[in-house]
Design an enzyme around this catalytic site. Structure first.
Site, PDB file in Angstrom:
ATOM      1  N   ASP A   1     126.465  45.259 -43.332  1.00  9.16           N
ATOM      2  CA  ASP A   1     126.058  45.418 -41.929  1.00  9.16           C
ATOM      3  C   ASP A   1     127.272  45.750 -41.066  1.00  9.16           C
ATOM      4  OD1 ASP A   1     123.303  45.042 -42.118  1.00  9.16           O
ATOM      5  OD2 ASP A   1     123.508  42.865 -42.120  1.00  9.16           O
ATOM      6  N   ASN A  41     125.032  45.399 -31.895  1.00  8.69           N
ATOM      7  CA  ASN A  41     124.729  43.974 -32.092  1.00  8.69           C
ATOM      8  C   ASN A  41     124.806  43.181 -30.787  1.00  8.69           C
ATOM      9  OD1 ASN A  41     124.079  43.721 -34.764  1.00  8.69           O
ATOM     10  ND2 ASN A  41     125.995  42.769 -35.404  1.00  8.69           N
ATOM     11  N   GLU A  42     126.021  43.062 -30.255  1.00 11.01           N
ATOM     12  CA  GLU A  42     126.175  42.202 -29.080  1.00 11.01           C
ATOM     13  C   GLU A  42     127.518  42.367 -28.382  1.00 11.01           C
ATOM     14  OE1 GLU A  42     128.204  41.168 -31.947  1.00 11.01           O
ATOM     15  OE2 GLU A  42     126.491  39.912 -32.418  1.00 11.01           O
ATOM     16  N   ARG A  59     129.651  27.376 -16.834  1.00  5.93           N
ATOM     17  CA  ARG A  59     130.936  26.835 -17.277  1.00  5.93           C
ATOM     18  C   ARG A  59     130.805  26.456 -18.741  1.00  5.93           C
ATOM     19  NH1 ARG A  59     130.260  25.101 -12.217  1.00  5.93           N
ATOM     20  NH2 ARG A  59     131.943  25.319 -10.703  1.00  5.93           N
TER      21      ARG A  59
HETATM   22  P1  NAP Z   1     131.554  39.578 -40.549  1.00  2.00           P
HETATM   23  O1  NAP Z   1     132.438  38.435 -40.312  1.00  2.00           O
HETATM   24  O2  NAP Z   1     131.439  40.146 -41.912  1.00  2.00           O
HETATM   25  O3  NAP Z   1     130.074  39.269 -40.019  1.00  2.00           O
HETATM   26  C1  NAP Z   1     129.493  38.027 -40.160  1.00  2.00           C
HETATM   27  C2  NAP Z   1     128.165  38.145 -40.887  1.00  2.00           C
HETATM   28  O4  NAP Z   1     127.181  38.713 -40.024  1.00  2.00           O
HETATM   29  C3  NAP Z   1     128.215  39.033 -42.110  1.00  2.00           C
HETATM   30  O5  NAP Z   1     127.474  38.396 -43.123  1.00  2.00           O
HETATM   31  C4  NAP Z   1     127.524  40.306 -41.646  1.00  2.00           C
HETATM   32  O6  NAP Z   1     126.922  41.012 -42.707  1.00  2.00           O
HETATM   33  C5  NAP Z   1     126.478  39.715 -40.754  1.00  2.00           C
HETATM   34  N1  NAP Z   1     125.843  40.594 -39.759  1.00  2.00           N
HETATM   35  C6  NAP Z   1     126.376  41.590 -39.014  1.00  2.00           C
HETATM   36  N2  NAP Z   1     125.447  42.114 -38.209  1.00  2.00           N
HETATM   37  C7  NAP Z   1     124.299  41.431 -38.451  1.00  2.00           C
HETATM   38  C8  NAP Z   1     122.981  41.527 -37.945  1.00  2.00           C
HETATM   39  N3  NAP Z   1     122.640  42.396 -36.990  1.00  2.00           N
HETATM   40  N4  NAP Z   1     122.043  40.676 -38.428  1.00  2.00           N
HETATM   41  C9  NAP Z   1     122.352  39.752 -39.376  1.00  2.00           C
HETATM   42  N5  NAP Z   1     123.575  39.625 -39.907  1.00  2.00           N
HETATM   43  C10 NAP Z   1     124.542  40.457 -39.431  1.00  2.00           C
HETATM   44  O7  NAP Z   1     132.000  40.714 -39.493  1.00  2.00           O
HETATM   45  P2  NAP Z   1     131.360  42.148 -39.366  1.00  2.00           P
HETATM   46  O8  NAP Z   1     130.720  42.541 -40.646  1.00  2.00           O
HETATM   47  O9  NAP Z   1     132.388  43.018 -38.759  1.00  2.00           O
HETATM   48  O10 NAP Z   1     130.178  41.924 -38.310  1.00  2.00           O
HETATM   49  C11 NAP Z   1     130.417  41.654 -36.971  1.00  2.00           C
HETATM   50  C12 NAP Z   1     129.278  40.803 -36.508  1.00  2.00           C
HETATM   51  O11 NAP Z   1     129.432  39.489 -37.026  1.00  2.00           O
HETATM   52  C13 NAP Z   1     129.207  40.599 -35.020  1.00  2.00           C
HETATM   53  O12 NAP Z   1     128.603  41.696 -34.379  1.00  2.00           O
HETATM   54  C14 NAP Z   1     128.406  39.329 -34.933  1.00  2.00           C
HETATM   55  O13 NAP Z   1     126.993  39.579 -34.880  1.00  2.00           O
HETATM   56  C15 NAP Z   1     128.678  38.605 -36.242  1.00  2.00           C
HETATM   57  N6  NAP Z   1     129.423  37.377 -35.951  1.00  2.00           N
HETATM   58  C16 NAP Z   1     128.772  36.184 -36.139  1.00  2.00           C
HETATM   59  C17 NAP Z   1     129.399  35.002 -35.817  1.00  2.00           C
HETATM   60  C18 NAP Z   1     128.638  33.731 -36.004  1.00  2.00           C
HETATM   61  O14 NAP Z   1     127.481  33.791 -36.447  1.00  2.00           O
HETATM   62  N7  NAP Z   1     129.208  32.602 -35.663  1.00  2.00           N
HETATM   63  C19 NAP Z   1     130.713  34.991 -35.326  1.00  2.00           C
HETATM   64  C20 NAP Z   1     131.344  36.213 -35.152  1.00  2.00           C
HETATM   65  C21 NAP Z   1     130.686  37.414 -35.460  1.00  2.00           C
HETATM   66  P3  NAP Z   1     127.814  41.871 -43.765  1.00  2.00           P
HETATM   67  O15 NAP Z   1     128.465  40.857 -44.658  1.00  2.00           O
HETATM   68  O16 NAP Z   1     126.796  42.700 -44.462  1.00  2.00           O
HETATM   69  O17 NAP Z   1     128.815  42.674 -42.999  1.00  2.00           O
END
Ligand code: NAP
Ligand code: MN
Length: 260
Positions: free
Chosen positions: A45, A120-121, A146
């Site tokens: 993703d 995403n966000e 806050r």
């Molecule tokens: P990452 O650290 O690999 O992402 C975290 C996880 O989120 C990975 O398993 C990724 O899948 C999954 N993911 C990404 N977009 C998703 C979606 N729309 N629906 C469900 N799962 C999703 O970093 P990255 O691959 O660069 O992705 C960035 C995204 O990570 C951000 O946009 C944010 O949504 C998410 N994130 C989540 C948290 C949290 O949940 N606490 C914190 C920071 C960021 P893959 O392994 O297939 O890449």
């Protein structure tokens, strides 16, 4: 047809790219990184987010196809075992198009105004000091937040960071965006709504940073490179991200497969 690829940097993804190039070029497709009709993301993703950010300038015309080289994800429809099936369908051009709402972000601060798109966000946060943000909806004061921060997500992003924050999962056909809190402070002095909020397509929210030491603003996997941000406006973008669908993979089935 013109196509380009965006790959995760591992051997399987690189090999998959070679296989795709071979078949498509054999069938008269052109590899064109500048103005592709199709962008094929090969990885996870996160790779799809990279592809989106890389090709956001041609969002109105480009169609994304996402292949997963690990387990199935949210944007990724195809596993590498299914590559032949996908390539046959691509060459035959048997697909429908689905559009996912995209978040438009306009921010201002010490580095001047700039704008981003997110699939995403957006997040705004300060892990060290309490962030104080005035939240306005359609130009009207709503609350003073806050806490650690806020997350504003799209429907397809609702299963990402938003889900970890207790936000609702929103079907990507719903033209809406959502705001969730990251560790809000609620006591006798400070009060926030406390619930995720969902906005419809024509609405906009403004986040005015009233106090912060340094704010980190992220959009998808990327970080805005200035810590002195003063205002952020979020709304849905006029264009959706278009995905070419070669077979049905209902959203709730993805949710079930990933989380249940
Ligand atoms: P990452 O650290 O690999 O992402 C975290 C996880 O989120 C990975 O398993 C990724 O899948 C999954 N993911 C990404 N977009 C998703 C979606 N729309 N629906 C469900 N799962 C999703 O970093 P990255 O691959 O660069 O992705 C960035 C995204 O990570 C951000 O946009 C944010 O949504 C998410 N994130 C989540 C948290 C949290 O949940 N606490 C914190 C920071 C960021 P893959 O392994 O297939 O890449
Ligand atoms: Mn990832």
């Amino acid at each position: 047809m013109r196509f380009a690829t965006v790959i995760r940097h591992d051997d399987v993804s690189a090999q998959t790219k070679q296989q795709i190039m071979q078949v498509l070029i054999q069938h008269g497709w052109l590899y064109d990184e500048k103005t592709p009709d199709f962008v094929i993301s090969i990885g996870g993703d996160g790779t799809m987010l990279e592809a989106f950010q890389q090709y956001q300038a041609i969002l109105a015309t480009v169609k994304f196809i996402a292949i997963h080289t690990g387990s199935l994800g949210f944007y990724t429809d195809w596993k590498i075992e299914e590559l032949d099936e996908l390539l046959t369908a691509m060459v035959a051009e048997e697909y429908t198009t689905v559009g996912f709402p995209v978040l438009a972000i306009e921010l201002d601060g010490e580095c001047g105004p700039c704008s981003y798109l997110a699939l995403n966000e957006l997040t705004i946060s300060d892990p060290a000091k309490t962030l104080k943000i005035e939240v306005q909806i359609d130009g009207e004061h709503f609350e003073t937040f806050r806490g650690t921060g806020l997350c504003v997500s799209t429907p397809s992003g609702s299963t990402g960071y938003n889900k970890s924050l207790g936000g609702a999962l929103i079907h990507p056909r719903v033209e809406a965006f959502q705001m969730t809190e990251i560790a809000s402070i609620n006591n006798k002095v400070y009060r926030t709504i406390g619930s995720p909020m969902i906005f419809y397509k024509k609405q906009y929210i403004d986040l005015h940073v009233e106090y912060s030491n340094s704010v980190t603003v992220t959009y998808d996997h990327l970080v805005h490179d200035c810590l002195a941000v003063t205002t952020i406006r979020c709304h849905l973008h006029e264009y959706k991200a278009q995905f070419a669908r070669f077979k049905k993979r209902p959203f709730w089935e993805r949710v079930n497969n990933s989380f249940i």
